[in-house]
Design a protein around this motif. Structure first.
Motif, PDB file in Angstrom:
ATOM      1  N   THR A   1       0.814  -1.221   0.000  1.00  0.00           N
ATOM      2  CA  THR A   1       0.000   0.000   0.000  1.00  0.00           C
ATOM      3  C   THR A   1       0.846   1.270   0.000  1.00  0.00           C
ATOM      4  O   THR A   1       0.379   2.326  -0.443  1.00  0.00           O
ATOM      5  N   GLU A   2       2.095   1.187   0.471  1.00  0.00           N
ATOM      6  CA  GLU A   2       2.947   2.374   0.518  1.00  0.00           C
ATOM      7  C   GLU A   2       3.942   2.436  -0.629  1.00  0.00           C
ATOM      8  O   GLU A   2       4.904   3.202  -0.580  1.00  0.00           O
ATOM      9  N   ARG A   3       3.732   1.643  -1.654  1.00  0.00           N
ATOM     10  CA  ARG A   3       4.554   1.735  -2.866  1.00  0.00           C
ATOM     11  C   ARG A   3       4.350   3.108  -3.476  1.00  0.00           C
ATOM     12  O   ARG A   3       3.210   3.550  -3.692  1.00  0.00           O
ATOM     13  N   ARG A   4       5.460   3.824  -3.787  1.00  0.00           N
ATOM     14  CA  ARG A   4       5.372   5.231  -4.190  1.00  0.00           C
ATOM     15  C   ARG A   4       5.671   5.426  -5.677  1.00  0.00           C
ATOM     16  O   ARG A   4       6.498   4.743  -6.268  1.00  0.00           O
ATOM     17  N   ARG A   5       4.954   6.401  -6.236  1.00  0.00           N
ATOM     18  CA  ARG A   5       5.245   6.926  -7.571  1.00  0.00           C
ATOM     19  C   ARG A   5       5.258   8.439  -7.435  1.00  0.00           C
ATOM     20  O   ARG A   5       4.238   9.115  -7.564  1.00  0.00           O
TER      21      ARG A   5
ATOM     22  N   ASN B   1       4.892  -2.724 -10.894  1.00  0.00           N
ATOM     23  CA  ASN B   1       4.786  -1.889 -12.092  1.00  0.00           C
ATOM     24  C   ASN B   1       4.145  -0.539 -11.829  1.00  0.00           C
ATOM     25  O   ASN B   1       4.102   0.306 -12.737  1.00  0.00           O
ATOM     26  N   PHE B   2       3.664  -0.322 -10.634  1.00  0.00           N
ATOM     27  CA  PHE B   2       3.066   0.966 -10.308  1.00  0.00           C
ATOM     28  C   PHE B   2       4.093   2.094 -10.404  1.00  0.00           C
ATOM     29  O   PHE B   2       3.752   3.233 -10.711  1.00  0.00           O
ATOM     30  N   SER B   3       5.370   1.795 -10.177  1.00  0.00           N
ATOM     31  CA  SER B   3       6.415   2.817 -10.189  1.00  0.00           C
ATOM     32  C   SER B   3       7.677   2.244 -10.810  1.00  0.00           C
ATOM     33  O   SER B   3       7.952   1.036 -10.710  1.00  0.00           O
ATOM     34  N   VAL B   4       8.465   3.113 -11.446  1.00  0.00           N
ATOM     35  CA  VAL B   4       9.739   2.691 -12.032  1.00  0.00           C
ATOM     36  C   VAL B   4      10.839   2.638 -10.975  1.00  0.00           C
ATOM     37  O   VAL B   4      11.924   2.103 -11.233  1.00  0.00           O
ATOM     38  N   GLU B   5      10.588   3.200  -9.815  1.00  0.00           N
ATOM     39  CA  GLU B   5      11.587   3.192  -8.762  1.00  0.00           C
ATOM     40  C   GLU B   5      11.674   1.811  -8.107  1.00  0.00           C
ATOM     41  O   GLU B   5      10.731   1.021  -8.142  1.00  0.00           O
TER      42      GLU B   5
ATOM     43  N   LEU C   1       0.788   7.331  -3.566  1.00  0.00           N
ATOM     44  CA  LEU C   1       0.883   6.004  -2.978  1.00  0.00           C
ATOM     45  C   LEU C   1      -0.006   5.021  -3.731  1.00  0.00           C
ATOM     46  O   LEU C   1      -1.043   5.401  -4.296  1.00  0.00           O
ATOM     47  N   PHE C   2       0.399   3.741  -3.720  1.00  0.00           N
ATOM     48  CA  PHE C   2      -0.438   2.712  -4.339  1.00  0.00           C
ATOM     49  C   PHE C   2      -1.778   2.624  -3.615  1.00  0.00           C
ATOM     50  O   PHE C   2      -2.849   2.600  -4.248  1.00  0.00           O
ATOM     51  N   GLY C   3      -1.744   2.553  -2.298  1.00  0.00           N
ATOM     52  CA  GLY C   3      -2.954   2.664  -1.487  1.00  0.00           C
ATOM     53  C   GLY C   3      -3.814   1.413  -1.457  1.00  0.00           C
ATOM     54  O   GLY C   3      -3.713   0.520  -2.299  1.00  0.00           O
TER      55      GLY C   3
END
Length: 675
Positions: A617-621, A656-660, A625-627
């Motif tokens: 849920t805390e995956r960042r872009r 895949n939500f973020s490239v980081e 946040l993915f949420g």
């Protein structure tokens, strides 16, 4: 700093000037101001000429600061130029003015004294404890006309010596700008004036800057000196790697060589400034290159990528080809990466580096690695190698082939040695990071179950994504109940990272397994884990989602869910409807007593229950946040898929939500009723 002294009939000024190319101009300005104030304008040309010559010689030969003293009285002018270079004291006597018309007939007492001997009324030397110098005296001759030279600057009568005006014009010309074009224009102007003064048919200046291109024509005036003519050749007085000479075609006058010598000294002074300017620019370029190389090497913590990057940094700027060899466990060299300026020559380079024998490149590389010193090797792969050493450990060698046009100079070798040191440190850092990553992966794997149980009618699946080189605190487990009629599903997250977090994670996992095996109820298990963390957790806490799963005769799964500070699970019905289930409780390890309400959930055939940690849920872009809402939306379309497919799809969607790179470990566990 200047000092004035004397009576109303005498004026004395003293000043100390630095050792640079502007000193002759500053000395002339001082003499000019004194002459104007003393109203001795008739002596201006001779005074400026001799002052320029003495100050230029002091800058070129003494290479120190210089003191200049100018004393004026109604009878004339006295100028003393003193430098501070050590050296033997010459036995030169003070003599009367030399009345010879031809400068070439003057006895040579040093290049700087030819003009002084010719134009001064009297001159001599001074010797002090800190330096030595030359003084000259110009008498104010009655009847002289102020500002008029004996011979016009633009013309020299045939057979006569050049006048003061012509010599002053020769000495006062300066380059307009410190560039290659400005230096060439300055040299051409000097040559043209020299040719007119001496009556020579032409002259040239050739300069070799030591860059591998050889002697190049700097300037030419008139026709080039003929091979069969009586040519005057005077070498330029410049420092290595600069070399060169001035060639003057046969001069009909006897003073061609002294004047050519004066021109060479003037030109050499500006060429030396050009050498210093180029050296400074070159060093700045190398410093920038080393800074950029360090930044690129520091960004890579992958061993193979780091070793592949090193030759790309070296070629073609510092060599025709480059190869990196590393030592294996037995100390043998293994080729790690190699590149060539000509891509078509890379296969041949690999073949050359693979050759064995006492005279092979590999043998020389082994010598460099064994001795820890720089070694040279000859054709066909001519170049040299330096050892790669980091933290006292020999890691391998860096071999560089020389360019076809020139050999490596001392500065390039020093830069390559610096690159080798930085490269070795980058390789060692990458190896340490890789070793830490392997340790973290091994330790993390020991905290997770090797495999989840296979049960008819019940699907268990999990996905785990570790991050960084440190072990995280996320974990999951499926433990069979002591009665054998159910299972306990656990997903947890211990605060922090590293060895201490891993220790607490292992402690929590083992305590839960023991208590489940003893048949303790869920509430008691949570209380005992909480008490254990308070006593032995070292200030760390743990969030936990724990559920007991029991199969019912009607094919449903009865789930009793407890949340200890953990995110609510996602319930996915067979028809695709989703909901969050569970009631929040107290995280473990924070308080002496906790509350953990239970929630009953019934999973009908095709229903799934998804557990996860905050890494999802805390995956960042950026700031987004993915949420939990996005997780719920992603889970709905997966209804009807097996548990392993659901877990894999949710993992892929999260990544895949973020490239980081993920900043926190990601753990997903799916429970599905496969009846």
């Amino acid at each position: 700093m200047s000092v004035e002294a004397g009576t109303p009939s005498a004026l004395v000024r003293r000043v100390r000037l630095p050792n640079d190319r502007r000193t002759p101009a500053a000395a002339r300005a001082l003499v000019r101001s004194v002459l104007e104030e003393a109203e001795l304008d008739a002596l201006l040309n001779e005074a400026l000429l001799l002052t320029t010559e003495l100050s230029t010689n002091a800058v070129v030969h003494a290479n120190t600061e210089l003191d200049i003293e100018v004393a004026a009285d109604p009878a004339g002018l006295t100028v003393t130029v003193t430098d501070f270079a050590p050296g033997p004291v010459e036995q030169l006597a003070v003599g009367p003015r030399n009345e010879s018309v031809d400068i070439g007939e003057v006895a040579e007492r040093g290049r700087g004294l030819l003009l002084v001997d010719h134009f001064a009324s009297r001159w001599g030397t001074v010797h002090e404890g800190t330096g030595k110098g030359v003084w000259f005296r110009l008498e104010n001759r009655p009847g002289s006309v102020p500002g008029v030279s004996a011979v016009p600057a633009a013309a020299v009568p045939e057979g006569d010596a050049p006048g003061v005006g012509a010599l002053t014009a020769l000495l006062e010309v300066n380059p307009e700008r410190a560039t290659d074009e400005g230096l060439a224009d300055f040299a051409l102007e000097l040559l043209s004036r020299l040719s007119r003064l001496t009556g020579a048919a032409g002259c040239v200046v050739r300069l070799d800057r030591g860059d591998g291109t050889g002697a190049q024509l700097l300037a030419r005036y008139g026709r080039a000196p003929r091979d069969d003519a009586a040519t005057i050749r005077i070498p330029l007085t410049v420092q290595r790697p600069y070399t060169g000479e001035l060639e003057l075609d046969a001069s009909p006058t006897g003073y061609g060589r002294p004047l050519a010598t004066i021109v060479v000294e003037r030109l050499s002074l500006h060429l030396e400034n050009d050498r210093l300017r180029r050296t400074d620019l070159r060093r700045q370029t190398w410093l920038t290159f080393l800074a950029e190389a360090s930044e690129l090497l520091a960004q890579s913590l992958d061993v193979n990528l780091t070793m592949a990057l090193i030759p790309q940094l070296v070629v073609p700027r510092l060599g025709q080809w480059c190869a990196v060899h590393t030592t294996d466990t037995w100390g043998r060299l293994q080729l790690a990466a190699a590149t060539h300026a000509d891509e078509a020559a890379v296969p041949q380079l690999h073949a050359t580096l693979a050759e064995s024998g006492p005279d092979s490149v590999l043998a020389r590389l082994e010598e460099a690695s064994r001795l820890g010193t720089q070694v040279m090797f000859g054709a066909p792969a001519e170049g040299f190698a330096v050892p790669l050493v980091a933290r006292g450990q020999r890691l391998g060698t860096l071999a560089v082939g020389r360019h076809h046009r020139h050999r490596h100079d001392a500065e390039e070798v020093a830069v390559l040695e610096d690159v080798a040191r930085r490269a070795a440190l980058a390789i060692d850092n990458a190896r340490i990071h890789d070793e830490r990553r392997k340790v973290a992966r091994t330790l993390q794997a020991s905290l997770l179950p090797p495999a989840l149980p296979h049960v008819d009618g019940v699907g268990f699946a999990a996905e785990y994504v570790p991050t960084g080189s440190e072990v995280g605190g996320d974990f999951y487990d499926v433990v069979p109940s002591s009665a054998g009629d159910g299972w306990v599903v656990v997903v947890g997250d211990v605060s922090g990272k590293g060895v201490q977090a891993a220790t607490v994670t292992g402690l929590v996992r083992d305590v839960i397994r023991i208590l489940v095996d003893d048949g303790k109820p869920m509430t008691e298990i949570l209380c005992r884990v909480n008490r254990t963390l308070v006593q032995r957790g070292g200030g760390r806490y743990c969030t936990l989602a724990m559920a007991s799963v029991t199969k019912s005769p009607d094919g449903t799964l009865s789930v009793c869910l407890h949340l200890a500070g953990h995110d609510r699970a996602v319930l996915v019905r067979a028809d695709g409807k989703t909901a969050f289930v569970g009631e929040g409780g107290t995280a473990l390890g924070l308080l002496e007593t906790i509350s953990s309400p239970d929630v009953a959930v019934t999973l009908r055939p095709g229903d799934s229950l998804i557990f996860y940690t905050d890494g999802v849920t805390e995956r960042r872009r950026g700031r987004e946040l993915f949420g939990t809402a996005r997780l719920r939306d992603a889970a709905g379309p997966l209804a009807g898929y097996p548990a392993d497919v659901i877990a894999a799809r949710l993992r892929s969607t999260t990544i895949n939500f973020s490239v980081e790179e993920p900043r926190d470990d990601i753990a997903i566990l799916v429970l599905r009723n496969d009846a």
